[in-house]
Design an enzyme around this catalytic site. Structure first.
Site, PDB file in Angstrom:
ATOM      1  N   SER A   1       0.893  -1.261  -0.023  1.00  0.00           N
ATOM      2  CA  SER A   1       0.026   0.094  -0.076  1.00  0.00           C
ATOM      3  C   SER A   1       0.959   1.461   0.080  1.00  0.00           C
ATOM      4  O   SER A   1       1.806   1.440  -0.863  1.00  0.00           O
ATOM      5  CB  SER A   1      -0.790  -0.098   1.374  1.00  0.00           C
ATOM      6  OG  SER A   1      -1.818   1.078   0.964  1.00  0.00           O
TER       7      SER A   1
ATOM      8  N   ASP B   1      -2.678   6.049  -3.844  1.00  0.00           N
ATOM      9  CA  ASP B   1      -1.587   5.522  -3.432  1.00  0.00           C
ATOM     10  C   ASP B   1      -0.942   4.321  -4.294  1.00  0.00           C
ATOM     11  O   ASP B   1      -1.819   3.856  -5.246  1.00  0.00           O
ATOM     12  CB  ASP B   1      -1.904   4.859  -2.007  1.00  0.00           C
ATOM     13  CG  ASP B   1      -2.877   3.604  -1.768  1.00  0.00           C
ATOM     14  OD1 ASP B   1      -3.525   3.641  -2.841  1.00  0.00           O
ATOM     15  OD2 ASP B   1      -3.008   3.080  -0.924  1.00  0.00           O
TER      16      ASP B   1
ATOM     17  N   ASP C   1      -6.019   1.562  -3.884  1.00  0.00           N
ATOM     18  CA  ASP C   1      -7.153   1.672  -3.061  1.00  0.00           C
ATOM     19  C   ASP C   1      -7.515   2.772  -2.554  1.00  0.00           C
ATOM     20  O   ASP C   1      -8.767   2.943  -2.124  1.00  0.00           O
ATOM     21  CB  ASP C   1      -7.123   0.526  -2.292  1.00  0.00           C
ATOM     22  CG  ASP C   1      -5.816   0.454  -1.051  1.00  0.00           C
ATOM     23  OD1 ASP C   1      -5.177   1.376  -1.396  1.00  0.00           O
ATOM     24  OD2 ASP C   1      -6.118  -0.480  -0.191  1.00  0.00           O
TER      25      ASP C   1
ATOM     26  N   ASP D   1      -1.040   1.005  -4.629  1.00  0.00           N
ATOM     27  CA  ASP D   1      -1.930  -0.032  -4.805  1.00  0.00           C
ATOM     28  C   ASP D   1      -3.556   0.460  -5.286  1.00  0.00           C
ATOM     29  O   ASP D   1      -4.353  -0.274  -5.706  1.00  0.00           O
ATOM     30  CB  ASP D   1      -2.245  -1.363  -4.183  1.00  0.00           C
ATOM     31  CG  ASP D   1      -2.749  -0.703  -2.898  1.00  0.00           C
ATOM     32  OD1 ASP D   1      -2.550   0.271  -2.247  1.00  0.00           O
ATOM     33  OD2 ASP D   1      -3.475  -1.615  -2.200  1.00  0.00           O
TER      34      ASP D   1
END
Length: 568
Positions: free
Chosen positions: A148, A302, A306, A304
């Site tokens: 993340s 960010d 999400d 990834d």
């Protein structure tokens, strides 16, 4: 050093086929007892975001052996739960970080070598798309390789059930038990990757699923708005948002200006101090571009993809960063005004999300349910209301995660960004910026402000220090902070709630979280991070003015930190 730790180190040293890079690192640690202890004292454990740790050699580090062992344990769990797993398969995606593709390949090899089909993306993809893929392909589960928003030295490993939801603790515990049964992380037999691809056991996926996902995201729109009346600056912060976000927004008619320097996947995050949209420094390049083109909003996702952070231009032409709670309030209010509903509409957030949501939900007759921290708990709730007289309306948490439609059972920056663009465009037609909208909400509901203070405590000693601090607060009787009476104490570790001296039982799952509620509904929370070596202090209050709210947050923080300083 404890004997058990020495034995673990010895096992690594004696494995002749150890990865050369890890061998070199292990050799460099010799003589540094503190570093060896940090790397081997614990086995890396599942937290709120799955496995997450520093890359390197050791049982408490992210490396191919930890990934292989974890994957075999996860697979053995799924084999017991899904008798037809060979037909269902497992989906795997990965982000831009160092070794992400390597870890994904090893995970695919472990799964496919046991006759279970592994669906592996050919390039980096986002966490929400992995969740969607599990559901779309009707897989038994999913694996996402990502850390993340953590610093570049980290990587991680998230696991998903057949609903595309990260495993809740009781299921994760079963996986942990299966991982523990894998006696030798160095002796997990696999076939070569190319052989498994030829045999059809590793199936490479990309554009077919991409197209279905992007079309699904487009369905989050609520009403038709002009679209060409705003300018949007977008940065994926070198991450997976680069795969679809610009095309998604442009395909819907919006004017998008990507931060080109940060559109390039880069696990070192070279242009950034931190790849975290919660940090103001992450917007440095976006602000420069925004000023150049006179953008209305700046959006950062960010690595990834999400989570989504935003900065909006105010009437003075300055860019103001919004918190996750503030963005969530703006989106929730807009959905309350305009989103169609046919059933009892459910809004979900977490126990560390501001009370702002409750006030807005009351206005629009929406039902609010709070969960523990971690979007998996929101995904779990979405599954529970399927086929009932309730419908999923909106889910969000203070840490910049939002989902509008639950075809994804994790937070989804693509959904959030598309809806936010609509909201900004709609209010632009009324000559309002998103900052104007936020202050309208403050005027209507009160000045709900919040703060998060992180105390970084790394390594074994840091972990022990966090536990000492939490235990101190757990055992202490705190009745007043900042001259405000505390009327409720919630201990999620012991499942105890004490309200005005009356004790009752908390029904949420156990978690080491302590929450103190003031007589006016404001609160502060202590919680060890599940993804980083930090103790997090959350503060959320409401006062009659912005200045009073800010002053109270600072006073609460000062007094809580003073208590922490007394803990030895």
């Amino acid at each position: 050093m404890e004997q058990r730790v020495l034995e673990k180190i010895k096992k690594w040293e004696e494995f002749k086929e150890l990865d050369p890079t890890l061998r070199e690192e292990l050799e460099s640690l010799k003589g540094n007892e503190s570093a060896l202890l940090d790397a081997f004292y614990n086995d890396i454990a599942f937290g709120t975001g799955g496995l997450r740790g520093i890359l390197g050699a050791g049982t408490d580090r992210m490396n191919i052996y930890v990934v292989r062992k974890s994957t075999l344990g996860f697979l053995n769990y799924m084999i017991q739960k899904y008798p037809n797993i060979k037909e269902m398969g497992v989906a795997i995606a990965y982000d831009c970080r160092k070794n992400s593709y390597l870890f994904a390949k090893h995970a695919a090899e472990v799964i496919a070598s046991r006759g279970v089909k592994a669906y592996l993306y050919t390039d980096i993809r986002s966490t929400p798309q992995l969740s969607f893929t599990v559901r779309n392909l009707k897989c038994a589960g999913g694996i996402m390789i990502t850390a993340s928003h953590n610093p570049p030295i980290y990587n991680g490993y998230k696991i998903y059930d057949h609903e595309g939801c990260q495993l809740v603790p009781e299921l994760a515990d079963m996986v942990i038990d299966e991982i523990a049964k894998v006696e030798d992380m160095f002796r997990i037999e696999t076939k070569p990757f190319d052989t498994l691809v030829e045999e059809g056991l590793i199936k490479l996926i990309d554009k077919d699923v991409d197209a279905v996902y992007v079309e699904a995201v487009k369905q989050v729109t609520v009403q038709d708005v002009p679209k060409n009346n705003i300018k949007i600056v977008y940065t994926p912060l070198h991450g997976t948002g680069a795969s679809h976000m610009v095309g998604l927004l442009e395909g819907c008619g919006y004017n998008v200006y990507p931060v080109e320097e940060q559109m390039v996947p880069d696990g070192n995050f070279s242009t950034l101090k931190s790849p975290n949209p919660e940090e103001s420094s992450a917007f440095e390049y976006a602000i420069n571009l925004g000023k150049e083109i006179d953008a209305d909003i700046l959006i950062a996702t960010d690595p990834d993809a999400d989570r989504m952070g935003i900065a909006a231009k105010n009437k003075q032409g300055e860019y103001v960063l919004l918190t996750g709670n503030q963005t969530g309030a703006i989106l929730l209010d807009y959905l309350g005004k305009f989103k169609q509903r046919t059933k009892t509409s459910m809004v979900y957030n977490t126990i560390v999300t501001s009370n702002f949501a409750k006030a807005i939900c009351n206005k629009y007759n929406l039902e609010l349910v709070q969960t523990l921290t971690g979007f998996k708990f929101i995904g779990e709730q979405a599954a529970l209301i399927e086929g009932t007289d309730k419908e999923f309306f909106f889910g969000y948490e203070e840490s910049y995660g939002y989902v509008i439609k639950d075809f994804v059972r994790d937070k989804d920056s693509f959904q959030a960004t598309l809806l936010l663009a609509e909201v900004a465009s709609y209010y632009k037609t009324q000559n309002k910026t998103l900052i104007d909208v936020l202050y309208d909400l403050f005027d209507e509901f009160g000045y709900y402000l919040e703060g998060v203070h992180n105390i970084s405590l790394v390594g074994v000693e840091g972990s022990k220090r966090i536990q000492k601090i939490m235990k101190h607060f757990q055992d202490a009787t705190i009745t007043t902070i900042a001259n405000k009476p505390i009327v409720t104490f919630e201990d999620y570790d012991k499942s105890i709630k004490v309200e005005n001296g009356v004790e009752s039982t908390l029904t949420l799952p156990k978690s080491f979280v302590l929450k103190y509620v003031f007589d006016d509904g404001g609160w502060f929370v202590l919680r060890p991070s599940g993804t980083e070596p930090k103790l997090k202090i959350y503060i959320a209050i409401k006062e009659a003015s912005e200045e009073a709210s800010k002053a109270l947050i600072e006073q609460v923080k000062k007094e809580v930190l003073a208590i922490i300083d007394t803990v030895e």
